[in-house]
Motif scaffolding. Structure first.
Motif, PDB file in Angstrom:
ATOM      1  N   ARG A 672       0.845  -1.209   0.000  1.00  0.00           N
ATOM      2  CA  ARG A 672       0.000   0.000   0.000  1.00  0.00           C
ATOM      3  C   ARG A 672       0.876   1.254   0.000  1.00  0.00           C
ATOM      4  O   ARG A 672       0.557   2.238  -0.671  1.00  0.00           O
ATOM      5  N   ASN A 677      -2.076  -1.030  -4.449  1.00  0.00           N
ATOM      6  CA  ASN A 677      -3.250  -1.237  -3.604  1.00  0.00           C
ATOM      7  C   ASN A 677      -3.990  -2.550  -3.875  1.00  0.00           C
ATOM      8  O   ASN A 677      -4.470  -3.201  -2.944  1.00  0.00           O
ATOM      9  N   ASN A 678      -4.088  -2.930  -5.142  1.00  0.00           N
ATOM     10  CA  ASN A 678      -4.773  -4.191  -5.456  1.00  0.00           C
ATOM     11  C   ASN A 678      -4.049  -5.385  -4.841  1.00  0.00           C
ATOM     12  O   ASN A 678      -4.671  -6.297  -4.286  1.00  0.00           O
ATOM     13  N   VAL A 681      -4.603  -5.428  -1.025  1.00  0.00           N
ATOM     14  CA  VAL A 681      -5.889  -6.000  -0.626  1.00  0.00           C
ATOM     15  C   VAL A 681      -5.824  -7.525  -0.611  1.00  0.00           C
ATOM     16  O   VAL A 681      -6.383  -8.181   0.272  1.00  0.00           O
ATOM     17  N   TYR A 684      -4.117  -8.393   2.591  1.00  0.00           N
ATOM     18  CA  TYR A 684      -4.999  -8.135   3.745  1.00  0.00           C
ATOM     19  C   TYR A 684      -6.011  -9.289   3.876  1.00  0.00           C
ATOM     20  O   TYR A 684      -6.294  -9.764   4.985  1.00  0.00           O
ATOM     21  N   MET A 700      -8.851  -2.160   6.722  1.00  0.00           N
ATOM     22  CA  MET A 700      -8.018  -1.677   5.623  1.00  0.00           C
ATOM     23  C   MET A 700      -8.659  -2.003   4.274  1.00  0.00           C
ATOM     24  O   MET A 700      -8.616  -1.186   3.344  1.00  0.00           O
ATOM     25  N   ILE A 701      -9.262  -3.198   4.170  1.00  0.00           N
ATOM     26  CA  ILE A 701      -9.950  -3.539   2.910  1.00  0.00           C
ATOM     27  C   ILE A 701     -11.177  -2.639   2.744  1.00  0.00           C
ATOM     28  O   ILE A 701     -11.455  -2.134   1.648  1.00  0.00           O
ATOM     29  N   LYS A 703     -11.580   0.332   3.904  1.00  0.00           N
ATOM     30  CA  LYS A 703     -11.106   1.683   3.545  1.00  0.00           C
ATOM     31  C   LYS A 703     -10.781   1.755   2.052  1.00  0.00           C
ATOM     32  O   LYS A 703     -11.103   2.744   1.377  1.00  0.00           O
ATOM     33  N   TYR A 704     -10.164   0.716   1.537  1.00  0.00           N
ATOM     34  CA  TYR A 704      -9.836   0.674   0.106  1.00  0.00           C
ATOM     35  C   TYR A 704     -11.123   0.700  -0.730  1.00  0.00           C
ATOM     36  O   TYR A 704     -11.221   1.420  -1.728  1.00  0.00           O
ATOM     37  N   ASP A 707     -12.542   4.181  -0.610  1.00  0.00           N
ATOM     38  CA  ASP A 707     -11.773   5.138  -1.420  1.00  0.00           C
ATOM     39  C   ASP A 707     -12.028   4.940  -2.905  1.00  0.00           C
ATOM     40  O   ASP A 707     -12.020   5.901  -3.684  1.00  0.00           O
ATOM     41  N   THR A 708     -12.251   3.682  -3.317  1.00  0.00           N
ATOM     42  CA  THR A 708     -12.456   3.396  -4.743  1.00  0.00           C
ATOM     43  C   THR A 708     -13.932   3.388  -5.126  1.00  0.00           C
ATOM     44  O   THR A 708     -14.269   3.133  -6.290  1.00  0.00           O
TER      45      THR A 708
END
Length: 769
Positions: A672, A677-678, A681, A684, A700-701, A703-704, A707-708
């Motif tokens: 990250r 990021n992919n 994930v 994670y 954390m997942i 949040k990703y 965000d996306t």
């Protein structure tokens, strides 16, 4: 000339030719072949736990072994070869020394070390200009037990740290791996004379053949292991042919012992001396045909070394007790002894029951036991009818014969070192192989029980161990308790009961069992280590520290105790003294990669990164697949700001230790950090899979996904799962805030405010603690 005279002359010439062939040509051929033998390499292959009935040339039809069969057809095989003991280390000691256990005194696996005074064939051949190497498939023949004497190269590396659970099927080297190691060495030595000993372990329990043998023999896994081993040997023989070595080598294949497979109530080997465990295949091939293809006289594994020396024209050492079988192969030893000896001390050392000794003489087999046994193998091949009560004259004769044999072969016997202080890791490895070395002192006891009367108890113990592997602890505990009611002096049973209670986290009861072990065997220091672990489990750290220190006074050279004391001091935050303990462990065992790793962990805390890195890099060379080593290297790389290196090390750690959830999480964080990021994930998610009670990756997942702007319902589900995980911490607060933001984005102000307030309230509570 008259026809009558011509016929007479032809007859005379034929007779002369026959006499020439019998006495002159045969003699010349014999001498030429003997001379050729002297220039050959020696390849000795020992297949662990291979019973003769599963080599198809022996005519039993239990398995198909075309490659071993072909080797025997090109050379010769011995119809009846007897091992001197159905246990791996003592049997191999006999094979490599040409002496009986009566002389070399190595009587069991793990508890004995091969005496330095014992001369092995590797030492003799090395002195005679041979390059020597051994390739070992199981820890029971590790160099620490002393069989590495005389070998230039002894490949016995086994990294136990990479396994989540310790079991033979995971820790053994399969035949393909061992044979590839042998091929690599032989390729370098093919222009020199060499002696290669190759040990294959696949037929040993637990039986777990690789595909396609696993599927083909799902209901006969032992057969699957045997046929897999034979296939791999075929590939190895092909290699020797490609390299031009097949016809430049004397190839000998034997088994160290067989396998009972349930006959006489014994599932594996070591407990009894019936034929399934002591009758083994013995195949020998040279680059020419022997006069005899099948040898019917009984021979022994003790004959292997003298045979090799005889073939090479090397005078055998005075202490060698076996006989060369070359004369039998060339049809020149009609007076070969019709006698063989075998023994097992396994029941005595492990359970306090009587040892067993047996002798083969002509058609008879006599077993010296509290209740002796006599079998006429010509009429009773499966040893079902004990005729000792009916054939008293034969029984008395064979008893005198075996007593005389034991006395003669025990003359000038060596003082073997019984290893009194095996450390925890060594014991753990041996336990994985099925050898728990809880040796019982029976030297002062007479009238020991006959193992025949104890087979049910023995099998009950095996059942308990199987239940433990299956995590059926309560059932196993009940079984062991019943065993102890019947026979309250079995040290193995108390040790097993302690381990079962420990797994149930009943530490007080576990300690009681381990102290019962020490009452019966005060020098069994593996029990002392388990007592320390129980005290740690009870969080009695001061008592654990004092107990460890007391045990160190009794076992000052046992590095495992210093490791335990170091662990306790680490728990207490005493880094300086923990470091001293681990350094002391390293001084006693310089190749202890676990101790190196622990030293490095403390140095990382002390921010001495360069020193820590040196220890870890050294540990990685010793145990390239060791747990936590690359994790700690990654920690150093992170602290030094080298993210790319940290990612590399975390990936190596995951490969070695797929259960290290912290490695997955930290790898995700580093990915990250660099914008991957992919990928982050993915790791994670893997963290959650390995440890679902670790809450941060859920958030954390989520949040990703927030965000996306992708799959917000999944993000909500992840957050709700994460905030339910106890104990609550600051990351739980983070989860509430993400959940609030997701609902805000969805236009759900009620839930957004609700979760924001819950997060804020939790934060206040955490601050007041």
């Amino acid at each position: 000339m008259k026809r009558k005279n011509i016929g007479f002359i032809i007859l005379v010439l034929a007779l002369i030719g026959g006499i020439f062939y019998l006495f002159v040509y045969d003699s010349i051929d014999y001498k030429l072949k003997r001379k050729k033998l002297r220039n050959l390499n020696i390849i000795l292959i020992t297949i662990d736990t291979l019973r003769a009935s599963h080599v198809s040339i022996y005519g039993r039809g239990k398995a198909n072994t075309p490659n071993l069969d072909e080797l025997a057809k090109e050379g010769a095989y011995f119809k009846k070869c007897i091992t001197q003991t159905p246990l791996t280390l003592p049997s191999h000691t006999t094979i490599l020394s040409g002496t009986y256990p009566l002389y070399h005194k190595v009587r069991d696996n793990g508890g004995f070390i091969v005496p330095e005074k014992l001369t092995l064939i590797s030492e003799i051949l090395k002195k005679n200009g041979f390059s020597t190497a051994a390739f070992i498939a199981a820890y029971v023949l590790h160099s620490k037990w002393g069989l590495n004497q005389g070998f230039d190269y002894y490949e016995d590396s086994f990294d136990m740290t990479k396994y989540k659970s310790v079991s033979l099927s995971k820790i053994q080297k399969r035949a393909d791996e061992v044979l590839k190691e042998a091929e690599a060495w032989i390729s370098k030595k093919k222009n020199n004379k060499f002696f290669a000993w190759i040990h294959l372990y696949d037929p040993h329990t637990p039986y777990d053949p690789p595909p396609p043998y696993k599927e083909k023999f799902f209901d006969q896994p032992y057969r699957g292991e045997v046929e897999y081993t034979d296939y791999q040997l075929g590939l190895f023989f092909d290699y020797l042919k490609r390299e031009g070595l097949y016809n430049k080598s004397l190839i000998i294949v034997v088994a160290d012992h067989g396998e009972s497979l349930g006959q006489h109530g014994e599932k594996t080997h070591g407990f009894f001396l019936y034929d399934p465990t002591v009758w083994v295949p013995f195949i020998i091939r040279a680059p020419f045909k022997f006069k005899k293809h099948r040898i019917d006289q009984v021979v022994e594994l003790v004959d292997v070394t003298p045979t090799i020396l005889d073939a090479l024209g090397i005078k055998k050492d005075r202490e060698i007790q076996g006989k060369s079988v070359l004369g039998l192969l060339f049809g020149k030893s009609s007076s070969f002894p019709e006698l063989a000896y075998t023994e097992t001390f396994y029941p005595r050392f492990h359970y306090g029951w009587s040892e067993l000794k047996a002798i083969y003489y002509k058609n008879y087999k006599y077993i010296l036991a509290p209740k002796d046994e006599l079998y006429d193998l010509s009429k009773d091949e499966r040893e079902r009818k004990n005729i000792s009560l009916y054939k008293t004259r034969i029984r008395k004769k064979l008893r005198k014969m075996i007593e005389k044999f034991i006395k003669e072969k025990s003359k000038n016997s060596l003082n073997v070192l019984e290893n009194k202080s095996l450390n925890r890791e060594e014991m753990r490895k041996l336990a994985a192989l099925g050898y728990i070395s809880t040796f019982v002192d029976t030297s002062q006891k007479n009238n020991l029980p006959d193992p025949k009367d104890k087979i049910k108890i023995y099998n009950s113990l095996l059942k308990s161990k199987r239940l433990m592997k299956e995590k059926k602890y309560k059932e196993a505990i009940d079984t062991v308790k019943n065993i102890l009611k019947t026979d309250p002096e079995i040290v193995d049973a108390y040790m097993l009961l302690g381990n079962l209670y420990y797994r149930e986290r009943e530490f007080e009861k576990a300690m009681e069992s381990f102290y019962e072990v020490l009452k019966r065997k005060p020098d069994y220091n593996f029990a002392t280590i388990n007592i320390i672990n129980c005290l740690v489990g009870l969080e009695k750290f001061d008592e654990a520290e004092k107990t460890a220190a007391d045990f160190i006074k009794r076992f000052p050279t046992d590095y495992a105790l210093y490791m335990e004391l170091g662990k306790i001091k680490l728990i207490k935050g005493d880094y300086d003294n923990a470091l001293k303990m681990y350094q002391k462990a390293l001084s006693l065992d310089p190749k202890n990669s676990e101790a190196m790793n622990k030293v490095a962990e403390i140095l990382i805390v002390k921010k001495e990164f360069n020193k820590a890195r040196k220890f870890l890099l050294k540990a990685s060379k010793i145990s390239p697949e060791g747990k936590e080593i690359y994790y700690n290297l990654a920690q150093i790389a992170e602290k030094e700001g080298n993210i790319e290196k940290a990612i590399e090390y975390y990936k190596k750690e995951i490969k070695n230790n797929p259960e290290n959830f912290k490695a997955y999480y930290n790898l995700a964080e580093n990915l990250r950090e660099i914008g991957e990021n992919n990928e982050a994930v993915k790791y994670y998610s893997k963290t959650i899979e390995v440890n679902p009670d670790f809450n941060i990756p859920y958030f954390m997942i989520a949040k990703y996904l927030l965000d996306t702007r992708n799959d917000l319902q999944r993000a909500i589900t992840l957050c709700k799962k994460g905030i339910e995980i106890k104990p609550y911490n600051k990351y739980t607060v983070f989860g509430y805030y993400i959940l609030s933001d997701i609902y805000s984005l969805l236009g759900d102000k009620i839930n957004s405010e609700k979760y924001y307030k819950e997060g804020k309230n939790l934060l206040s509570k955490l601050k007041t603690k």
